[in-house]
Motif scaffolding. Structure first.
Motif, short mmCIF file in Angstrom:
data_model
loop_
_atom_site.label_atom_id
_atom_site.label_comp_id
_atom_site.label_asym_id
_atom_site.label_seq_id
_atom_site.Cartn_x
_atom_site.Cartn_y
_atom_site.Cartn_z
N GLU A 32 24.81 -12.24 37.84
CA GLU A 32 23.97 -12.47 36.68
C GLU A 32 23.28 -11.17 36.28
N VAL A 33 23.39 -10.83 35.01
CA VAL A 33 22.76 -9.62 34.48
C VAL A 33 21.93 -9.98 33.26
N LEU A 34 21.19 -9.03 32.75
CA LEU A 34 20.34 -9.28 31.58
C LEU A 34 21.18 -9.62 30.36
N ASP A 35 20.66 -10.53 29.53
CA ASP A 35 21.44 -10.99 28.38
C ASP A 35 21.45 -9.99 27.24
N HIS A 36 20.62 -8.94 27.30
CA HIS A 36 20.63 -7.89 26.29
C HIS A 36 20.65 -6.52 26.99
N ASP A 37 21.51 -5.64 26.51
CA ASP A 37 21.58 -4.30 27.08
C ASP A 37 20.81 -3.35 26.19
N LEU A 38 19.49 -3.39 26.29
CA LEU A 38 18.63 -2.51 25.50
C LEU A 38 18.23 -1.30 26.34
N PRO A 39 18.05 -0.15 25.73
CA PRO A 39 17.65 1.05 26.49
C PRO A 39 16.42 0.83 27.36
N ALA A 40 15.47 0.03 26.85
CA ALA A 40 14.24 -0.19 27.60
C ALA A 40 14.48 -1.00 28.87
N TYR A 41 15.59 -1.73 28.92
CA TYR A 41 15.89 -2.57 30.08
C TYR A 41 16.63 -1.80 31.18
N ARG A 42 17.10 -0.61 30.87
CA ARG A 42 17.87 0.16 31.85
C ARG A 42 16.95 0.91 32.81
N ASP A 43 17.45 1.13 34.00
CA ASP A 43 16.69 1.89 35.00
C ASP A 43 17.09 3.37 34.99
N GLY A 44 17.73 3.78 33.92
CA GLY A 44 18.17 5.17 33.81
C GLY A 44 19.65 5.23 33.48
N GLU A 45 20.16 6.44 33.36
CA GLU A 45 21.57 6.66 33.06
C GLU A 45 22.11 7.77 33.96
N VAL A 46 23.41 7.70 34.19
CA VAL A 46 24.09 8.70 35.01
C VAL A 46 25.20 9.34 34.19
N THR A 47 25.29 10.66 34.24
CA THR A 47 26.36 11.38 33.57
C THR A 47 27.42 11.78 34.59
N PRO A 48 28.63 11.25 34.50
CA PRO A 48 29.71 11.68 35.41
C PRO A 48 30.53 12.79 34.75
N HIS A 49 30.72 13.88 35.45
CA HIS A 49 31.56 14.98 34.98
C HIS A 49 32.81 15.04 35.85
N GLY A 50 33.96 15.05 35.20
CA GLY A 50 35.22 14.98 35.93
C GLY A 50 35.98 16.29 35.96
N ILE A 51 36.74 16.50 37.03
CA ILE A 51 37.61 17.66 37.19
C ILE A 51 38.95 17.13 37.71
N TYR A 52 40.03 17.49 37.04
CA TYR A 52 41.35 17.05 37.47
C TYR A 52 42.23 18.26 37.74
N ASP A 53 42.76 18.32 38.96
CA ASP A 53 43.67 19.40 39.35
C ASP A 53 45.08 19.02 38.90
N VAL A 54 45.56 19.67 37.86
CA VAL A 54 46.82 19.29 37.22
C VAL A 54 47.99 19.42 38.19
N GLN A 55 47.98 20.44 39.05
CA GLN A 55 49.11 20.67 39.94
C GLN A 55 49.07 19.82 41.20
N GLU A 56 47.86 19.58 41.72
CA GLU A 56 47.72 18.83 42.98
C GLU A 56 47.55 17.33 42.77
N ASN A 57 47.33 16.89 41.52
CA ASN A 57 47.08 15.48 41.22
C ASN A 57 45.91 14.94 42.05
N THR A 58 44.83 15.71 42.07
CA THR A 58 43.60 15.28 42.72
C THR A 58 42.47 15.35 41.70
N GLY A 59 41.45 14.54 41.92
CA GLY A 59 40.35 14.49 40.98
C GLY A 59 39.01 14.65 41.67
N HIS A 60 38.01 14.90 40.88
CA HIS A 60 36.65 15.05 41.39
C HIS A 60 35.68 14.55 40.32
#
Length: 309
Positions: A121-149
């Motif tokens: 069960e989660v909140l029925d409205h996703d308003l900014p004031a209801y969030r406990d913060g945000e996370v920014t994920p930054h990705g790195i993909y190794d084209v030759q090794e097929n590994t990610g970060h």
């Protein structure tokens, strides 16, 4: 069939710009009722099948058009392919980098399914004031090794964060997998923290090149072409599946979910967490242009190399 065609014809609209594109605002149930009023009794399943034979079925809009053509699109794609091939031939690493969309923390709704003994069960409205913060994920993909970060932060998605993310990855993972590397190629989008206009990104990449003692070449995908960046389909699509239907309370939860990502082709994800990065204020001191950048003579906006000082 003729009566069905008549019902459709009376309730059909078309595109003024795409010849042959038509649609009806009626649902299958409404078509059945319309036929019943005309003295024809028929099941929903039969109407669906007949509509299919006429070329009508439930469809979604396709995001495929761009507002304006990308500048130097074909030429830049050719340059990127040649650079990748060149680096592969010399055994030097190629990395695709980008920031994923922000993830909300707290009991807010996130689309997707997850196997569970009962629904969360989660909140029925996703308003900014209801969030406990945000996370920014930054990705790195190794084209030759097929590994990610994936590096996560609760701060802003800045050029400084993007470079710090790659530096942390290179020091802990990349330099081990590519111990004999003589240079590095980064494939980026044109906007966001990877913007080709960003002096912040360039400034910190120059610092990183100085620190590593390695040239760092950057190639940006043209405007409106971010979907061709390898990380989008080879890493983020799978990470998104791992995030499906989850509730994140902390940045560590996001990192843990990303690290659980795997594919049958052998993709594995490593993760790290970094402190907050704040954006450069327009009223503050401007970030200077790095002095030792070598720009491509044909497409300098999209292609440049940082040489260690």
């Amino acid at each position: 069939m003729n009566e069905l065609r008549a019902v459709i014809q009376d309730n059909t609209a078309g595109s003024p710009t795409v010849p042959g594109l038509k649609w009806t605002h009626l649902s299958v149930a409404e078509i059945v009722r319309e036929l019943f009023q005309r003295g024809i009794k028929v099941a929903n399943e039969v109407v669906s099948r007949l509509l299919g034979e006429m070329g009508f079925k439930t469809r979604q809009q396709v995001k495929s058009k761009t507002k304006a053509p990308s500048r130097d699109r074909d030429e830049q794609f050719e340059k990127i392919e040649k650079s990748i091939e060149d680096y592969k031939n010399t055994g030097d690493p190629v990395f695709s980098i980008d920031s994923k969309r922000k993830e909300s923390l707290g009991e807010v709704h996130r689309s997707g399914d997850v196997i569970a003994n009962q629904a969360a069960e989660v909140l029925d409205h996703d308003l900014p004031a209801y969030r406990d913060g945000e996370v920014t994920p930054h990705g790195i993909y190794d084209v030759q090794e097929n590994t990610g970060h994936v590096t996560v932060t609760t701060g802003s998605d800045t050029g400084e964060f993007a470079v710090a993310s790659f530096q942390r990855y290179w020091e802990e993972v990349g330099s081990v997998q590519h111990a004999s590397a003589k240079r590095i190629l980064l494939l980026c989008d044109c906007g966001g923290s990877n913007s080709y206009r960003s002096n912040t990104l360039k400034y910190h990449l120059q610092e990183l090149s100085n620190e590593l003692g390695l040239p760092i070449q950057v190639a940006h995908y043209p405007v409106h072409c971010s979907k061709y960046n390898p990380i989008e389909r080879r890493e983020f699509s799978h990470v998104e599946r791992a995030f499906s239907g989850r509730i994140f309370s902390t940045a560590s939860d996001v990192a843990e979910a990303a690290e659980s990502t795997s594919t049958q082709t052998g993709l594995n994800i490593t993760t790290a967490e970094l402190p907050e990065f704040q954006p450069v204020r327009k009223s503050g001191k401007r970030v200077p242009k790095p002095p030792n950048v070598e720009y491509d003579k044909d497409l300098p906006d999209y292609n440049y190399t940082f040489n260690p000082q």
